[in-house]
Design a protein around this motif. Structure first.
Motif, short mmCIF file in Angstrom:
data_model
loop_
_atom_site.label_atom_id
_atom_site.label_comp_id
_atom_site.label_asym_id
_atom_site.label_seq_id
_atom_site.Cartn_x
_atom_site.Cartn_y
_atom_site.Cartn_z
N UNK A 1 15.09 -46.92 42.46
CA UNK A 1 15.24 -46.56 44.04
C UNK A 1 16.34 -45.31 44.12
N UNK A 2 16.45 -45.03 45.23
CA UNK A 2 17.40 -43.88 45.31
C UNK A 2 18.88 -44.53 46.37
N UNK A 3 19.81 -43.97 45.80
CA UNK A 3 21.24 -44.46 46.42
C UNK A 3 21.16 -44.71 47.80
N UNK A 4 20.33 -43.92 48.83
CA UNK A 4 20.57 -44.04 50.13
C UNK A 4 19.98 -45.18 50.44
N UNK A 5 19.13 -45.86 49.69
CA UNK A 5 18.55 -47.24 50.10
C UNK A 5 19.51 -48.45 49.72
N UNK A 6 20.75 -48.25 49.22
CA UNK A 6 21.51 -49.18 48.81
C UNK A 6 22.63 -49.41 49.77
N UNK A 7 23.23 -50.70 49.79
CA UNK A 7 24.69 -50.73 50.62
C UNK A 7 25.52 -50.09 49.70
N UNK A 8 26.61 -49.89 50.40
CA UNK A 8 27.99 -49.18 49.86
C UNK A 8 28.42 -50.13 48.73
N UNK A 9 28.33 -51.19 48.72
CA UNK A 9 28.83 -52.30 47.49
C UNK A 9 27.83 -52.07 46.27
#
Length: 240
Positions: free
Chosen positions: A131-139
């Motif tokens: 997945x791409x980082x923008x789909x992840x939470x900050x943590x």
């Protein structure tokens, strides 16, 4: 592993670090605390020459860092985890982690991916590899950043306030990963305001204010019997 010898850093007229001398031993977990603007982050950034000292010397594993050798020395010895993750948004999690091992350490794609999955397991995010980082939470993004640092297999990891940009709910998931890392033989220098983490993980804590180291000691000394009045005042506010 790290030695600072009378390091000073100025930004124009502003003196940010004043005659800092410090040694960090192999495998040691050093936690750096202090008020905002005390020079903590600048000191850590001088350790890998992201900021070049105005005067003084920095040694990594016995070799002095210079403007000429800094890229090679840092690439071989030192990784860093930043406040703002610094992940490439157009690359997948796996591509972010394998970039340095492939480009800088000349590993094959297969070798780099095997290492990436190993450390994604460490931070509990194997299922997010594609997945791409923008789909992840900050943590989750910060945990990926930690996996990226680990994948370079360097001896030293510097953490510059790794939880300061996170929501309170996600701070603990990053700290839990760092607590696990503290049990292996990696030299860690951590700038943080998380006193519970410092108490649990640190071999030694240093307190900085106005560009100097005012106090250092083991966590038991630091939290039960600090000697500096400035340290006492800081802890009395932050431990409320």
């Amino acid at each position: 592993m790290i030695k600072l010898d009378r390091v000073c850093k100025n930004f124009g007229e502003l003196e940010v670090l004043r005659d800092i001398s410090l040694t960090v031993n192999e495998g040691e977990k050093l936690v750096v605390i202090g008020p905002s603007g005390s020079g903590k982050s600048t000191m850590v950034r001088c350790m890998n020459f992201l900021e070049e000292p105005t005067s003084g010397k920095v040694f990594i594993d016995g070799t002095e860092l210079t403007a000429q050798n800094k890229n090679e020395m840092v690439r071989k010895n030192c990784a860093m985890v930043f406040q703002q993750f610094n992940l490439y948004p157009h690359m997948t999690v796996l591509q972010n982690i394998t970039l340095a091992p492939i480009k800088l350490q000349k590993l094959s794609k297969q070798e780099a991916e095997e290492i990436a999955y190993e450390y994604l397991d460490v931070v509990g995010l194997r299922d997010k590899a594609n997945v791409y980082p923008t789909t992840l939470s900050g943590g989750q993004q910060q945990r990926v950043a930690i996996a990226r640092a680990l994948a370079t297999k360097q001896k030293i990891i510097l953490f510059d306030e790794p939880t300061s940009a996170l929501d309170p709910e996600t701070v603990q998931e990053v700290l839990d990963v760092m607590i696990r890392l503290s049990k292996i033989n990696i030299t860690m220098v951590v700038v943080t305001h998380e006193m519970g983490f410092a108490r649990q993980v640190a071999d030694r804590i240093i307190f900085m204010d106005q560009g100097t180291i005012l106090e250092e000691g083991e966590p038991e000394h630091f939290f039960q019997n600090p000697t500096s009045d400035r340290t006492k005042a800081f802890l009395s506010k932050i431990l409320k």
